[in-house]
Design a protein around this motif. Sequence first.
Motif, PDB file in Angstrom:
ATOM      1  N   ASP A 100       0.805  -1.228   0.000  1.00  0.00           N
ATOM      2  CA  ASP A 100       0.000   0.000   0.000  1.00  0.00           C
ATOM      3  C   ASP A 100       0.833   1.271   0.000  1.00  0.00           C
ATOM      4  OD1 ASP A 100      -1.003   0.053   3.529  1.00  0.00           O
ATOM      5  OD2 ASP A 100       0.953   0.087   2.551  1.00  0.00           O
ATOM      6  N   SER A 101       2.128   1.136  -0.284  1.00  0.00           N
ATOM      7  CA  SER A 101       2.937   2.332  -0.442  1.00  0.00           C
ATOM      8  C   SER A 101       2.923   2.763  -1.912  1.00  0.00           C
ATOM      9  CB  SER A 101       4.371   2.078   0.022  1.00  0.00           C
ATOM     10  OG  SER A 101       4.970   1.083  -0.768  1.00  0.00           O
ATOM     11  N   ILE A 102       3.603   3.855  -2.210  1.00  0.00           N
ATOM     12  CA  ILE A 102       3.585   4.403  -3.559  1.00  0.00           C
ATOM     13  C   ILE A 102       4.691   3.819  -4.436  1.00  0.00           C
ATOM     14  CG2 ILE A 102       3.856   6.518  -4.913  1.00  0.00           C
ATOM     15  CD1 ILE A 102       2.621   8.037  -2.595  1.00  0.00           C
ATOM     16  N   ALA A 103       5.850   3.607  -3.825  1.00  0.00           N
ATOM     17  CA  ALA A 103       7.009   3.184  -4.606  1.00  0.00           C
ATOM     18  C   ALA A 103       6.898   1.725  -5.035  1.00  0.00           C
ATOM     19  CB  ALA A 103       8.285   3.393  -3.798  1.00  0.00           C
ATOM     20  N   VAL A 104       7.340   1.455  -6.237  1.00  0.00           N
ATOM     21  CA  VAL A 104       7.392   0.080  -6.744  1.00  0.00           C
ATOM     22  C   VAL A 104       8.753  -0.480  -6.370  1.00  0.00           C
ATOM     23  CG1 VAL A 104       7.253  -1.392  -8.769  1.00  0.00           C
ATOM     24  CG2 VAL A 104       5.886   0.705  -8.645  1.00  0.00           C
ATOM     25  N   VAL A 105       8.754  -1.502  -5.520  1.00  0.00           N
ATOM     26  CA  VAL A 105      10.011  -2.003  -4.994  1.00  0.00           C
ATOM     27  C   VAL A 105      10.109  -3.507  -5.158  1.00  0.00           C
ATOM     28  CG1 VAL A 105      10.252  -0.122  -3.341  1.00  0.00           C
ATOM     29  CG2 VAL A 105       9.090  -2.234  -2.656  1.00  0.00           C
ATOM     30  N   LYS A 106      11.339  -4.002  -5.002  1.00  0.00           N
ATOM     31  CA  LYS A 106      11.603  -5.426  -5.137  1.00  0.00           C
ATOM     32  C   LYS A 106      11.709  -6.122  -3.789  1.00  0.00           C
ATOM     33  CE  LYS A 106      14.304  -4.665  -9.368  1.00  0.00           C
ATOM     34  NZ  LYS A 106      15.583  -4.938 -10.057  1.00  0.00           N
ATOM     35  N   ILE A 107      11.562  -5.375  -2.712  1.00  0.00           N
ATOM     36  CA  ILE A 107      11.808  -5.909  -1.376  1.00  0.00           C
ATOM     37  C   ILE A 107      10.544  -6.543  -0.827  1.00  0.00           C
ATOM     38  CG2 ILE A 107      12.581  -5.352   0.950  1.00  0.00           C
ATOM     39  CD1 ILE A 107      13.953  -2.873  -0.297  1.00  0.00           C
ATOM     40  N   ALA A 108      10.618  -7.830  -0.510  1.00  0.00           N
ATOM     41  CA  ALA A 108       9.445  -8.554  -0.032  1.00  0.00           C
ATOM     42  C   ALA A 108       8.878  -7.950   1.255  1.00  0.00           C
ATOM     43  CB  ALA A 108       9.793 -10.022   0.181  1.00  0.00           C
ATOM     44  N   LEU A 109       9.747  -7.455   2.117  1.00  0.00           N
ATOM     45  CA  LEU A 109       9.287  -6.904   3.393  1.00  0.00           C
ATOM     46  C   LEU A 109       8.407  -5.686   3.216  1.00  0.00           C
ATOM     47  CD1 LEU A 109      12.459  -7.271   5.645  1.00  0.00           C
ATOM     48  CD2 LEU A 109      10.319  -8.551   5.802  1.00  0.00           C
ATOM     49  N   SER A 110       8.470  -5.047   2.062  1.00  0.00           N
ATOM     50  CA  SER A 110       7.653  -3.860   1.813  1.00  0.00           C
ATOM     51  C   SER A 110       6.196  -4.214   1.550  1.00  0.00           C
ATOM     52  CB  SER A 110       8.209  -3.086   0.614  1.00  0.00           C
ATOM     53  OG  SER A 110       7.429  -1.937   0.327  1.00  0.00           O
ATOM     54  N   TYR A 111       5.941  -5.453   1.181  1.00  0.00           N
ATOM     55  CA  TYR A 111       4.589  -5.854   0.788  1.00  0.00           C
ATOM     56  C   TYR A 111       3.788  -6.280   2.022  1.00  0.00           C
ATOM     57  CZ  TYR A 111       6.057  -5.406  -3.998  1.00  0.00           C
ATOM     58  OH  TYR A 111       6.518  -4.895  -5.194  1.00  0.00           O
ATOM     59  N   ASP A 112       2.541  -5.850   2.050  1.00  0.00           N
ATOM     60  CA  ASP A 112       1.715  -6.013   3.240  1.00  0.00           C
ATOM     61  C   ASP A 112       0.813  -7.236   3.214  1.00  0.00           C
ATOM     62  OD1 ASP A 112       1.671  -2.754   2.432  1.00  0.00           O
ATOM     63  OD2 ASP A 112       2.334  -3.244   4.466  1.00  0.00           O
ATOM     64  N   TYR A 113       0.435  -7.651   2.030  1.00  0.00           N
ATOM     65  CA  TYR A 113      -0.522  -8.755   1.898  1.00  0.00           C
ATOM     66  C   TYR A 113       0.025  -9.772   0.894  1.00  0.00           C
ATOM     67  CZ  TYR A 113      -3.463  -5.161   3.960  1.00  0.00           C
ATOM     68  OH  TYR A 113      -3.960  -4.176   4.767  1.00  0.00           O
ATOM     69  N   TRP A 114      -0.228 -11.045   1.183  1.00  0.00           N
ATOM     70  CA  TRP A 114       0.291 -12.131   0.369  1.00  0.00           C
ATOM     71  C   TRP A 114      -0.781 -13.168   0.102  1.00  0.00           C
ATOM     72  CZ3 TRP A 114       5.342 -12.360  -1.439  1.00  0.00           C
ATOM     73  CH2 TRP A 114       6.200 -11.375  -0.953  1.00  0.00           C
ATOM     74  N   GLY A 115      -0.707 -13.764  -1.084  1.00  0.00           N
ATOM     75  CA  GLY A 115      -1.554 -14.891  -1.393  1.00  0.00           C
ATOM     76  C   GLY A 115      -0.924 -16.180  -0.899  1.00  0.00           C
ATOM     77  N   GLN A 116      -1.621 -17.283  -1.149  1.00  0.00           N
ATOM     78  CA  GLN A 116      -1.161 -18.592  -0.686  1.00  0.00           C
ATOM     79  C   GLN A 116      -0.161 -19.221  -1.644  1.00  0.00           C
ATOM     80  OE1 GLN A 116      -1.973 -20.036   2.355  1.00  0.00           O
ATOM     81  NE2 GLN A 116      -2.702 -17.944   2.656  1.00  0.00           N
ATOM     82  N   GLY A 117      -0.101 -18.733  -2.847  1.00  0.00           N
ATOM     83  CA  GLY A 117       0.862 -19.250  -3.813  1.00  0.00           C
ATOM     84  C   GLY A 117       0.264 -20.267  -4.769  1.00  0.00           C
ATOM     85  N   THR A 118       0.879 -20.375  -5.938  1.00  0.00           N
ATOM     86  CA  THR A 118       0.484 -21.363  -6.931  1.00  0.00           C
ATOM     87  C   THR A 118       1.756 -21.991  -7.500  1.00  0.00           C
ATOM     88  OG1 THR A 118      -0.848 -21.752  -8.933  1.00  0.00           O
ATOM     89  CG2 THR A 118       0.369 -19.677  -8.838  1.00  0.00           C
TER      90      THR A 118
END
Length: 124
Positions: A100-118
Amino acid sequence: QVQLVESGGGLVQAGGSLRLSCAASGRTFSSYVMGWFRQAPGKEREFVAASNWSGSITLYADSVKGRFTISRDNAKNTVYLQMNSLKPEDTAVYYCAADDSIAVVKIALSYDYWGQGTQVTVSS
């Protein structure tokens, strides 16, 4: 709160293509940076691609640049990952993530929500 559900994984031969989808709940989907990450067995989770809210800014890992394309349809609350020219080393569980931040980043810790994966498996 955002819930993410990935789909589209499977088994494909090397050189083939797959399109992953990530459906998001929540009315503010269009404001989120969306990313794709992957994790192979015994390896750390790694960045694959990300897109800003409009799709006008995208980032890719060097390993997938020119082969993978991230896109999004905000009207459908969905982000996609088109994967072409797949290689056995692309085999991994692929995760969708929202930031939910503005910058597009590659750092996983920056992301707030995750799916279960496929699971994506590429055979040689």
